[in-house]
Design a protein around this motif. Structure first.
Motif, short mmCIF file in Angstrom:
data_model
loop_
_atom_site.label_atom_id
_atom_site.label_comp_id
_atom_site.label_asym_id
_atom_site.label_seq_id
_atom_site.Cartn_x
_atom_site.Cartn_y
_atom_site.Cartn_z
N TYR A 4 1.07 -1.37 -0.07
CA TYR A 4 -0.01 0.08 0.23
C TYR A 4 0.84 1.21 -0.13
O TYR A 4 1.75 1.22 0.77
CB TYR A 4 -0.81 -0.06 1.10
N ASP A 5 0.48 2.35 -0.58
CA ASP A 5 1.32 3.53 -0.95
C ASP A 5 1.42 4.00 0.69
O ASP A 5 2.53 4.68 0.60
CB ASP A 5 0.57 4.41 -1.79
N ASN A 6 0.89 3.94 1.43
CA ASN A 6 0.91 4.52 2.78
C ASN A 6 1.99 3.77 3.63
O ASN A 6 2.63 4.12 4.55
CB ASN A 6 -0.23 4.78 3.76
N TYR A 7 2.60 2.76 2.81
CA TYR A 7 3.97 2.22 3.44
C TYR A 7 5.22 3.13 3.21
O TYR A 7 6.05 2.76 3.42
CB TYR A 7 4.06 0.69 2.93
N ASN A 8 5.13 3.97 2.14
CA ASN A 8 6.02 4.60 1.78
C ASN A 8 6.40 5.43 2.92
O ASN A 8 5.82 6.09 3.58
CB ASN A 8 5.83 5.49 0.45
N ILE A 9 7.99 5.52 3.11
CA ILE A 9 8.31 6.52 4.18
C ILE A 9 8.90 7.84 3.67
O ILE A 9 9.26 8.75 4.37
CB ILE A 9 9.46 5.76 5.19
N GLY A 10 8.79 7.90 2.20
CA GLY A 10 9.36 9.17 1.84
C GLY A 10 10.73 9.34 1.32
O GLY A 10 11.26 10.46 1.13
N VAL A 11 11.40 8.10 1.57
CA VAL A 11 12.68 8.25 1.10
C VAL A 11 13.07 7.13 -0.11
O VAL A 11 12.87 5.97 0.11
CB VAL A 11 13.62 7.71 2.24
N LEU A 62 22.31 4.72 6.44
CA LEU A 62 21.35 6.00 6.36
C LEU A 62 21.32 6.64 7.77
O LEU A 62 21.25 7.77 7.80
CB LEU A 62 20.04 5.90 5.51
N MET A 63 20.78 5.76 8.64
CA MET A 63 20.55 6.25 10.02
C MET A 63 21.89 6.82 10.42
O MET A 63 21.68 7.73 11.21
CB MET A 63 20.11 5.22 10.98
N GLU A 64 22.94 6.27 10.20
CA GLU A 64 24.16 6.96 10.83
C GLU A 64 24.38 8.15 9.99
O GLU A 64 24.82 9.02 10.51
CB GLU A 64 25.48 5.99 10.42
N ASP A 65 24.19 8.36 8.91
CA ASP A 65 24.39 9.47 8.08
C ASP A 65 23.76 10.66 8.60
O ASP A 65 24.17 11.93 8.84
CB ASP A 65 24.18 9.39 6.61
N ILE A 66 22.65 10.48 9.07
CA ILE A 66 21.78 11.58 9.44
C ILE A 66 21.91 11.62 11.07
O ILE A 66 21.26 12.39 11.75
CB ILE A 66 20.26 11.17 9.28
N ARG A 128 12.64 16.35 8.71
CA ARG A 128 12.94 17.54 9.84
C ARG A 128 14.36 18.18 9.50
O ARG A 128 14.61 19.16 9.54
CB ARG A 128 13.00 16.98 11.33
N GLN A 129 15.21 17.24 9.04
CA GLN A 129 16.58 17.57 8.84
C GLN A 129 16.81 18.39 7.38
O GLN A 129 17.75 18.85 7.07
CB GLN A 129 17.74 16.62 9.08
N GLY A 130 15.76 17.87 6.47
CA GLY A 130 16.00 18.42 5.24
C GLY A 130 17.04 17.65 4.51
O GLY A 130 17.84 18.38 3.69
#
Ligand SMILES: [Fe+2]
Length: 134
Positions: A4-11, A62-66, A128-130
């Motif tokens: 479902y599209d609401n599974y997208n996290i936007g990354v 990715l989590m480390e990067d941010i 939040r971080q942009g």
């Protein structure tokens, strides 16, 4: 498993990999013959494990990067899942009977819950971080 599209996290990078995982679980489902594992199922399962490891590694990078504050907790969740699946595979190799539908339900539930409750928080932190993933 249905995506479902609401599974997208936007990354996009993460979402693409999640969609691939969902697709693989669906393939696994389709490869069963009367609820039994076939050689094709074994191959799909192996791909799923390898791809999941690859995906987790990228998500963790990715989590480390941010500088994501919940990285340790999130890492633990990934590790636990990998250990669980590896154990299931070992049992399968030993010839232990496993309810294939139960396994697919478990994987589907794990992935959807994890995306909706955990991965979405990464998406929010990035927003939040942009931050723009390189
Ligand atoms: Fe994750």
């Amino acid at each position: 498993m249905i995506w479902y599209d609401n599974y997208n996290i936007g990354v996009e990078q993460v979402d693409k990999q999640h969609r691939q995982l969902a697709k693989t679980i669906k393939k696994l489902q389709k490869s069963l013959t009367q609820g039994r594992f076939t050689p094709e199922t074994g191959e799909t399962l192996k791909f799923l494990v390898d791809y999941t490891k690859h995906h987790f590694a990228e998500e963790e990078a990715l989590m480390e990067d941010i500088g994501y504050e919940e990285i340790d907790h999130h890492r633990k969740l990934h590790k636990k899942l990998v250990n669980q699946v590896v154990e299931i595979l070992l049992n399968l190799k030993k010839g232990k009977q496993i309810d294939a539908y139960e396994l697919i339900d478990f994987l589907t539930e794990w992935l959807t819950n994890h995306i909706v409750h955990e991965d979405k928080k990464i998406g929010k932190a990035i927003e939040r971080q942009g931050y723009k993933p390189g």
